[in-house]
Design a protein around this motif. Structure first.
Motif, mmCIF file in Angstrom:
data_model
loop_
_atom_site.group_PDB
_atom_site.id
_atom_site.type_symbol
_atom_site.label_atom_id
_atom_site.label_comp_id
_atom_site.label_asym_id
_atom_site.label_seq_id
_atom_site.Cartn_x
_atom_site.Cartn_y
_atom_site.Cartn_z
ATOM 1 N N THR A 1 -2.781 130.538 75.418
ATOM 2 C CA THR A 1 -2.946 131.129 76.745
ATOM 3 C C THR A 1 -3.463 130.055 77.695
ATOM 4 O OG1 THR A 1 -5.270 131.764 76.414
ATOM 5 C CG2 THR A 1 -3.595 133.301 75.599
ATOM 6 N N ASP A 2 -3.812 130.477 78.909
ATOM 7 C CA ASP A 2 -4.391 129.546 79.879
ATOM 8 C C ASP A 2 -5.903 129.450 79.740
ATOM 9 O OD1 ASP A 2 -1.907 129.030 80.965
ATOM 10 O OD2 ASP A 2 -2.047 130.681 82.415
ATOM 11 N N GLY A 3 -6.458 130.032 78.690
ATOM 12 C CA GLY A 3 -7.905 130.040 78.509
ATOM 13 C C GLY A 3 -8.476 128.677 78.162
ATOM 14 N N LEU A 4 -9.798 128.616 78.090
ATOM 15 C CA LEU A 4 -10.511 127.365 77.830
ATOM 16 C C LEU A 4 -10.819 127.153 76.348
ATOM 17 C CD1 LEU A 4 -13.080 127.495 80.784
ATOM 18 C CD2 LEU A 4 -10.981 126.125 80.645
ATOM 19 N N ILE A 5 -10.607 128.180 75.529
ATOM 20 C CA ILE A 5 -10.938 128.089 74.112
ATOM 21 C C ILE A 5 -9.649 127.978 73.300
ATOM 22 C CG2 ILE A 5 -12.055 129.236 72.166
ATOM 23 C CD1 ILE A 5 -13.907 130.621 74.148
ATOM 24 N N PRO A 6 -9.495 126.908 72.517
ATOM 25 C CA PRO A 6 -8.249 126.726 71.756
ATOM 26 C C PRO A 6 -8.084 127.765 70.653
ATOM 27 C CG PRO A 6 -9.860 125.073 71.130
ATOM 28 C CD PRO A 6 -10.449 125.803 72.293
ATOM 29 N N GLN A 7 -6.819 128.062 70.338
ATOM 30 C CA GLN A 7 -6.521 129.009 69.259
ATOM 31 C C GLN A 7 -6.534 128.336 67.887
ATOM 32 O OE1 GLN A 7 -5.136 129.846 72.402
ATOM 33 N NE2 GLN A 7 -6.670 131.444 72.132
ATOM 34 N N SER A 8 -6.272 127.032 67.857
ATOM 35 C CA SER A 8 -6.275 126.317 66.582
ATOM 36 C C SER A 8 -6.491 124.829 66.828
ATOM 37 C CB SER A 8 -4.960 126.539 65.825
ATOM 38 O OG SER A 8 -3.867 126.030 66.560
ATOM 39 N N ILE A 9 -6.818 124.132 65.746
ATOM 40 C CA ILE A 9 -7.070 122.682 65.786
ATOM 41 C C ILE A 9 -6.284 122.020 64.659
ATOM 42 C CG2 ILE A 9 -8.807 120.854 65.645
ATOM 43 C CD1 ILE A 9 -9.263 122.615 68.040
ATOM 44 N N THR A 10 -5.557 120.961 65.007
ATOM 45 C CA THR A 10 -4.878 120.161 63.984
ATOM 46 C C THR A 10 -5.656 118.870 63.763
ATOM 47 O OG1 THR A 10 -2.658 121.019 64.436
ATOM 48 C CG2 THR A 10 -2.792 118.854 63.412
ATOM 49 N N VAL A 11 -5.855 118.524 62.497
ATOM 50 C CA VAL A 11 -6.581 117.308 62.137
ATOM 51 C C VAL A 11 -5.706 116.474 61.207
ATOM 52 C CG1 VAL A 11 -8.633 116.349 61.038
ATOM 53 C CG2 VAL A 11 -8.802 118.481 62.324
ATOM 54 N N ASN A 12 -5.596 115.192 61.518
ATOM 55 C CA ASN A 12 -4.843 114.246 60.688
ATOM 56 C C ASN A 12 -5.722 113.058 60.323
ATOM 57 O OD1 ASN A 12 -2.480 115.781 61.176
ATOM 58 N ND2 ASN A 12 -1.934 114.507 62.939
ATOM 59 N N LEU A 13 -5.510 112.543 59.135
ATOM 60 C CA LEU A 13 -6.122 111.267 58.753
ATOM 61 C C LEU A 13 -5.010 110.334 58.288
ATOM 62 C CD1 LEU A 13 -8.636 109.496 58.229
ATOM 63 C CD2 LEU A 13 -8.608 110.363 55.869
ATOM 64 N N TRP A 14 -4.867 109.212 59.011
ATOM 65 C CA TRP A 14 -3.857 108.209 58.682
ATOM 66 C C TRP A 14 -4.525 106.986 58.054
ATOM 67 C CZ3 TRP A 14 1.278 109.293 59.675
ATOM 68 C CH2 TRP A 14 1.550 110.326 60.574
ATOM 69 N N ASP A 15 -3.972 106.544 56.942
ATOM 70 C CA ASP A 15 -4.372 105.266 56.357
ATOM 71 C C ASP A 15 -3.423 104.220 56.946
ATOM 72 O OD1 ASP A 15 -4.638 102.976 54.805
ATOM 73 O OD2 ASP A 15 -5.036 104.084 52.959
ATOM 74 N N LEU A 16 -3.883 103.517 57.966
ATOM 75 C CA LEU A 16 -3.014 102.572 58.667
ATOM 76 C C LEU A 16 -2.700 101.343 57.826
ATOM 77 C CD1 LEU A 16 -4.639 102.703 62.239
ATOM 78 C CD2 LEU A 16 -2.636 103.960 61.401
ATOM 79 N N THR A 17 -3.639 100.951 56.989
ATOM 80 C CA THR A 17 -3.414 99.768 56.159
ATOM 81 C C THR A 17 -2.277 99.986 55.168
ATOM 82 O OG1 THR A 17 -5.697 99.006 56.365
ATOM 83 C CG2 THR A 17 -4.464 98.219 54.450
ATOM 84 N N HIS A 18 -2.251 101.166 54.560
ATOM 85 C CA HIS A 18 -1.233 101.459 53.552
ATOM 86 C C HIS A 18 -0.080 102.295 54.118
ATOM 87 C CE1 HIS A 18 -4.979 100.678 51.198
ATOM 88 N NE2 HIS A 18 -4.123 99.935 50.500
ATOM 89 N N GLN A 19 -0.134 102.541 55.445
ATOM 90 C CA GLN A 19 0.973 103.189 56.148
ATOM 91 C C GLN A 19 1.312 104.567 55.581
ATOM 92 O OE1 GLN A 19 3.170 101.287 58.867
ATOM 93 N NE2 GLN A 19 0.969 100.896 58.958
ATOM 94 N N VAL A 20 0.257 105.392 55.359
ATOM 95 C CA VAL A 20 0.491 106.738 54.833
ATOM 96 C C VAL A 20 -0.374 107.755 55.581
ATOM 97 C CG1 VAL A 20 1.145 105.962 52.529
ATOM 98 C CG2 VAL A 20 -1.265 106.454 53.025
#
Length: 296
Positions: free
Chosen positions: A266-285
């Motif tokens: 919606t146009d509200g200020l509170i998000p409905q969900s959160i996506t979290v990622n962790l990338w290992d940049l050294t090993h490209q995964v």
């Protein structure tokens, strides 16, 4: 060393010659030398502490920068490095609500940042967090239930990046905090009298899945097995998982990108969900990715 040997020799000569004045002089001399030794080494400890603190600060390398929302969306979910190591990148908020954040760091940097928290160089502060801009929090700040006679809030001022990654309560950079439920933030469901006293079993379980799946974790079902129906994993679970993964690397220079993104229905200020990622940049995964609902 010669000075102390000289004093000791003088003291023994005084005893041998049974001359009280010489003994007294030796004791005074020895006492003064001891005073100077303690003073010197006390000051040296302070110098060492200062040097150690500075070394940790140098290793932590925390730098805050704003990036445009468009830039953030381009790099989110991508195996790239949108800044330099040490950056905490916060997306600007064109609509006045949090968009997302990125931390670029190494294993060594995280160790230094954790050490700064553990040694008290940097301290958590409820007052600083209360001063941080947290869109939508005023709308739900009075939503609570009573558990054992104690008021438990249903919503929290929640970090998109864990404190140990940023060393900030969000009062010095807007967009780091959002309004998250107690369920999403810490795993609590106070309306069901369900409080998360320890989530180590959850984290251990997630880490085991990560290890057994060739060091990758993708959860399609975020419900926690064995817990009340509807209970899902929390941000704290994945923040601790990320910390464990990063610190498990033997090479201090191993590079990571941790990112969190807010989703709105919606146009509200509170998000409905959160996506979290962790990338290992050294090993490209991609080490893990998860989307968690922001629900009570």
């Amino acid at each position: 060393m010669k000075k102390y040997l000289g004093m000791l020799l003088l003291y023994n000569l005084g005893k041998w010659w049974q001359q009280p004045l010489m003994e007294a002089a030796a004791v005074i001399w020895l006492g003064y030398a001891l005073y100077q030794f303690v003073r010197h080494h006390s000051g040296q400890d302070e110098v060492d502490d200062t040097s150690q603190n500075q070394a940790l600060l140098d290793s932590a390398q925390v730098k805050y920068r704003y990036i445009t929302a468009a830039h953030f969306e381009q790099t989110m979910n991508q195996l790239d490095k949108p800044g330099v190591l040490g950056d905490v990148l916060v997306a600007e908020m064109p609509q006045g609500r949090p968009i997302g954040v990125i931390a670029l760091l190494t294993t060594g940097m995280l160790r230094a940042r954790q050490a700064m928290v553990q040694t008290g160089i940097v301290k958590r502060s409820d007052e600083q967090r209360k001063r941080a801009y947290t869109p939508g929090y005023d709308l739900v700040s009075h939503d609570y239930v009573k558990v054992a006679g104690q008021k438990i809030n249903l919503y929290h001022r929640t970090h998109l990046l864990p404190f140990r990654f940023t060393l900030s309560e969000g009062d010095n950079i807007d967009g780091l905090l959002f309004t998250g439920t107690a369920h999403l933030n810490h795993g609590d469901r106070p309306q069901m009298n369900y409080l998360m006293m320890s989530n180590q079993a959850r984290v251990n379980q997630l880490y085991s899945i990560y290890q057994n799946n060739h060091y990758r974790l993708v959860l399609n079902n975020v419900q926690v097995p064995g817990e009340p129906v509807g209970t899902h994993y929390s941000l704290d679970d994945f923040e601790q998982l990320a910390t464990r993964i990063i610190l498990s690397k033997k090479q201090a220079e191993t590079e990571f990108k941790y990112e969190a993104s807010c989703h709105y229905d919606t146009d509200g200020l509170i998000p409905q969900s959160i996506t979290v990622n962790l990338w290992d940049l050294t090993h490209q995964v991609l080490a893990f990715t998860v989307t968690l609902p922001n629900e009570v």
